[in-house]
Scaffold this active site. Structure first.
Site, PDB file in Angstrom:
ATOM      1  N   ARG A  45       6.613   2.782   0.145  1.00 28.42           N
ATOM      2  CA  ARG A  45       6.373   3.357   1.480  1.00 28.42           C
ATOM      3  C   ARG A  45       7.317   2.754   2.523  1.00 28.42           C
ATOM      4  O   ARG A  45       7.669   3.420   3.492  1.00 28.42           O
ATOM      5  CB  ARG A  45       4.917   3.157   1.898  1.00 28.42           C
ATOM      6  CG  ARG A  45       3.999   4.182   1.249  1.00 28.42           C
ATOM      7  CD  ARG A  45       2.572   3.984   1.679  1.00 28.42           C
ATOM      8  NE  ARG A  45       1.770   5.157   1.355  1.00 28.42           N
ATOM      9  CZ  ARG A  45       0.465   5.225   1.540  1.00 28.42           C
ATOM     10  NH1 ARG A  45      -0.191   4.211   2.035  1.00 28.42           N
ATOM     11  NH2 ARG A  45      -0.184   6.333   1.237  1.00 28.42           N
ATOM     12  N   LYS A 206     -11.310   5.895  -2.781  1.00 27.98           N
ATOM     13  CA  LYS A 206     -11.622   6.371  -1.425  1.00 27.98           C
ATOM     14  C   LYS A 206     -12.485   7.631  -1.512  1.00 27.98           C
ATOM     15  O   LYS A 206     -12.035   8.735  -1.196  1.00 27.98           O
ATOM     16  CB  LYS A 206     -10.328   6.663  -0.666  1.00 27.98           C
ATOM     17  CG  LYS A 206      -9.595   5.412  -0.215  1.00 27.98           C
ATOM     18  CD  LYS A 206      -8.368   5.783   0.588  1.00 27.98           C
ATOM     19  CE  LYS A 206      -7.644   4.561   1.093  1.00 27.98           C
ATOM     20  NZ  LYS A 206      -6.344   4.890   1.681  1.00 27.98           N
ATOM     21  N   GLY A 359      -0.640   5.759  -2.197  1.00 31.85           N
ATOM     22  CA  GLY A 359      -0.030   4.433  -2.304  1.00 31.85           C
ATOM     23  C   GLY A 359      -0.278   3.809  -3.669  1.00 31.85           C
ATOM     24  O   GLY A 359       0.649   3.355  -4.340  1.00 31.85           O
ATOM     25  N   GLY A 382      -4.489  10.983   0.539  1.00 34.79           N
ATOM     26  CA  GLY A 382      -5.406  11.865   1.271  1.00 34.79           C
ATOM     27  C   GLY A 382      -4.632  12.973   1.970  1.00 34.79           C
ATOM     28  O   GLY A 382      -5.071  14.131   2.006  1.00 34.79           O
TER      29      GLY A 382
HETATM   30  P1  ADP Z   1      -4.408   6.134  -3.545  1.00 31.91           P
HETATM   31  O1  ADP Z   1      -3.951   4.872  -2.827  1.00 31.91           O
HETATM   32  O2  ADP Z   1      -3.472   6.502  -4.649  1.00 31.91           O
HETATM   33  O3  ADP Z   1      -4.689   7.262  -2.595  1.00 31.91           O
HETATM   34  P2  ADP Z   1      -7.148   5.159  -3.689  1.00 31.91           P
HETATM   35  O4  ADP Z   1      -6.808   4.178  -2.618  1.00 31.91           O
HETATM   36  O5  ADP Z   1      -8.131   6.242  -3.374  1.00 31.91           O
HETATM   37  O6  ADP Z   1      -5.804   5.797  -4.290  1.00 31.91           O
HETATM   38  O7  ADP Z   1      -7.766   4.388  -4.947  1.00 31.91           O
HETATM   39  C1  ADP Z   1      -7.081   3.341  -5.607  1.00 31.91           C
HETATM   40  C2  ADP Z   1      -8.045   2.237  -6.004  1.00 31.91           C
HETATM   41  O8  ADP Z   1      -9.108   2.772  -6.795  1.00 31.91           O
HETATM   42  C3  ADP Z   1      -7.405   1.167  -6.870  1.00 31.91           C
HETATM   43  O9  ADP Z   1      -7.393  -0.035  -6.141  1.00 31.91           O
HETATM   44  C4  ADP Z   1      -8.304   1.083  -8.110  1.00 31.91           C
HETATM   45  O10 ADP Z   1      -8.555  -0.226  -8.545  1.00 31.91           O
HETATM   46  C5  ADP Z   1      -9.583   1.734  -7.616  1.00 31.91           C
HETATM   47  N1  ADP Z   1     -10.420   2.267  -8.710  1.00 31.91           N
HETATM   48  C6  ADP Z   1     -10.126   3.253  -9.575  1.00 31.91           C
HETATM   49  N2  ADP Z   1     -11.125   3.429 -10.461  1.00 31.91           N
HETATM   50  C7  ADP Z   1     -12.079   2.529 -10.162  1.00 31.91           C
HETATM   51  C8  ADP Z   1     -13.363   2.202 -10.729  1.00 31.91           C
HETATM   52  N3  ADP Z   1     -13.841   2.845 -11.786  1.00 31.91           N
HETATM   53  N4  ADP Z   1     -14.085   1.222 -10.121  1.00 31.91           N
HETATM   54  C9  ADP Z   1     -13.597   0.575  -9.034  1.00 31.91           C
HETATM   55  N5  ADP Z   1     -12.393   0.815  -8.465  1.00 31.91           N
HETATM   56  C10 ADP Z   1     -11.641   1.782  -9.021  1.00 31.91           C
HETATM   57  C1  3PG Z   2      -3.305   5.969   2.718  1.00 27.00           C
HETATM   58  O1  3PG Z   2      -3.107   4.916   2.098  1.00 27.00           O
HETATM   59  O2  3PG Z   2      -3.791   6.993   2.175  1.00 27.00           O
HETATM   60  C2  3PG Z   2      -2.840   6.059   4.158  1.00 27.00           C
HETATM   61  O3  3PG Z   2      -2.124   4.925   4.549  1.00 27.00           O
HETATM   62  C3  3PG Z   2      -4.010   6.328   5.077  1.00 27.00           C
HETATM   63  O4  3PG Z   2      -4.936   5.281   5.001  1.00 27.00           O
HETATM   64  P1  3PG Z   2      -6.480   5.551   5.414  1.00 27.00           P
HETATM   65  O5  3PG Z   2      -7.085   6.375   4.301  1.00 27.00           O
HETATM   66  O6  3PG Z   2      -7.079   4.169   5.516  1.00 27.00           O
HETATM   67  O7  3PG Z   2      -6.463   6.297   6.723  1.00 27.00           O
HETATM   68 MG    MG Z   3      -4.990   3.367  -1.817  1.00 28.39          MG
END
Ligand code: ADP
Ligand code: 3PG
Ligand code: MG
Length: 409
Positions: A45, A206, A359, A382
């Site tokens: 990023r 998330k 990310g 998101g």
């Molecule tokens: P992105 O950053 O790609 O949008 P998210 O932030 O939504 O993805 O999710 C990533 C996180 O989800 C990682 O830190 C991972 O460890 C966590 N994760 C995935 N599966 C599980 C699970 N079964 N239990 C707890 N955490 C999880």
């Molecule tokens: C992300 O990691 O998806 C963006 O940086 C936005 O973060 P946020 O979901 O905490 O608003």
């Molecule tokens: Mg993330």
């Protein structure tokens, strides 16, 4: 009538304005994944924002102020979320000194003065209670730091915050950075007339911010594959006891609504049939693969199991477009990374147009050694899901428009 994607493509970009001698504020998304030692585990990023920052440096902007968030602090200082952790990496990548500003109001005059130390990095903007509330006072204060506002935070462009949205009311010239333009072009290619079947793969943690929008993507997709912590909430909605697994009780009814919506639109849903479980994430000695219905007492599901990998991979292989956001498990820990890495390879090996976003998901793809094998890696998680929903992202909404750009009728 033009589509929302075309509308977003119609914003002015940095190339359309003159930044020479101007104070430029760039909203970037430096929300990078960090490991347990506080090291940046993937600086994609930061690298993705370099073309915009370098363009302003090379075109002699008077000052360049970078604004970002990191993590989800609750409107006050927390050391682990300080953007000081980013400063060194940014200096290395830019090969230029970056001045860290922990209180931008106090150093406003300095920012307005042309000097050789022209790149300023503000402290995490989410330490300001007004950021997430889109507080007009904070937006005005940020706006007063610049003559030109550049939004290049694609990953945060689905948020209506003071630095991504409200600030546009207080700056005359507001444009998109090169990353924003690149992302929107890539998504337009994939989403305007996608090759069907379209498969959406979601996972990650998330849940609250992503589950609701799954309801509205149904008309756009043919298959929905759900893994990671996100799937735990769906498995609970199916009546399974997920024991100590991470899921969000409050969103179990939403998961049911997503399943109903899928049925209505004849979207096929794929949920894990087996999961990897442990009773201690930090010290994973007792690790087992069990059917998703049989999570043991005191254990938690931390990855998808081998049968699920096969099941998901077959569905992916039959798709012509695959969009992926959210790891299939706690991929940061080696023992729980297999599901995510294998799904990364299944998507990479498919003949589909493949987009991965987020990310952590982009980090996982890199760690799986598959980054060259995706059609496009987006910095937005998101944000890319909201694009798929068909929305105009707030980060694009109030930017200046190209003179010949069509407007929505
Ligand atoms: P992105 O950053 O790609 O949008 P998210 O932030 O939504 O993805 O999710 C990533 C996180 O989800 C990682 O830190 C991972 O460890 C966590 N994760 C995935 N599966 C599980 C699970 N079964 N239990 C707890 N955490 C999880
Ligand atoms: C992300 O990691 O998806 C963006 O940086 C936005 O973060 P946020 O979901 O905490 O608003
Ligand atoms: Mg993330």
């Amino acid at each position: 009538m033009i589509s929302n994607l075309k509308y977003m493509e119609g914003v002015q970009s940095l190339k359309d304005v003159d930044v020479t001698g101007k104070r430029v504020l760039i909203r970037v998304d430096f929300n990078v994944p960090m490991d347990s030692h506080g090291n940046i585990s993937d600086d994609r990023r930061i690298r993705a924002a370099l073309p915009t920052i370098n363009y302003c440096i090379d075109h002699n902007a008077c000052s360049i102020t970078l604004v970002s968030h990191l993590g989800r602090p609750k409107g006050q200082y927390e050391e682990r979320y300080s953007l000081r952790h980013i400063q060194k990496r940014l200096e290395r990548l830019l090969q230029k000194r970056v001045v860290f500003v922990d209180n931008f109001e106090e150093r406003k005059d300095e920012i307005a003065t042309c000097s050789l130390e022209r790149v300023f990095l503000l402290e995490n903007i989410r330490f300001e209670p007004g950021e997430k509330k889109n507080d007009p006072e904070l937006a005005r204060k940020l706006g007063s730091l610049c003559d030109v506002y550049v939004n290049d935070a694609f990953g945060t462009s689905h948020r209506k915050h003071a630095s991504t949205y409200g600030i546009t009311d207080y700056v005359d010239t507001k444009v998109a950075g090169f990353l924003m333009m690149k992302e929107i072009e890539a998504f337009s290619k994939a989403l305007e007339k996608p090759m069907r079947p379209v498969t959406l793969v979601v996972g990650g943690a998330k849940i609250s911010s992503k589950i609701t929008l799954l309801k509205s993507v149904m008309p756009k997709i043919d298959k929905l594959i759900i893994g990671g912590a996100m799937s735990n909430t769906f498995l609970v909605a199916q009546g399974y006891d997920m024991q100590e697994s991470f899921y969000e009780e409050e969103y179990v009814p939403t998961a049911r609504e997503v399943l109903d919506e899928a049925r209505k639109h004849k979207v096929k849903i794929y949920l894990p049939v087996d999961v990897v479980i442990t009773n201690d994430i930090e010290h994973p000695i007792d690790v087992k693969v069990v059917p998703a219905q049989d999570v043991l007492e005191t254990f938690k599901a931390v990855d998808i199991g081998p049968a699920t990998v096969k099941y998901f991979s077959e569905a992916i292989g039959l798709s012509n477009t695959v969009i992926w956001n959210g790891p299939m498990g706690i991929y940061e820990i080696e023992k729980f990374s297999k599901g995510t890495f294998k799904i990364a390879s299944a998507i990479a090996d498919s003949y589909a147009y493949t987009i991965v976003g987020g990310g952590d998901t982009a980090d996982a793809v890199e760690k799986a050694g598959e980054k060259e094998n995706f059609s496009f890696i987006s910095t937005g998680g998101g944000a890319s899901l909201e694009l798929l929903e068909g929305k105009i992202l707030p980060g694009f909404e109030k930017l200046d428009r190209k003179e010949d750009a069509a407007t929505l009728s």
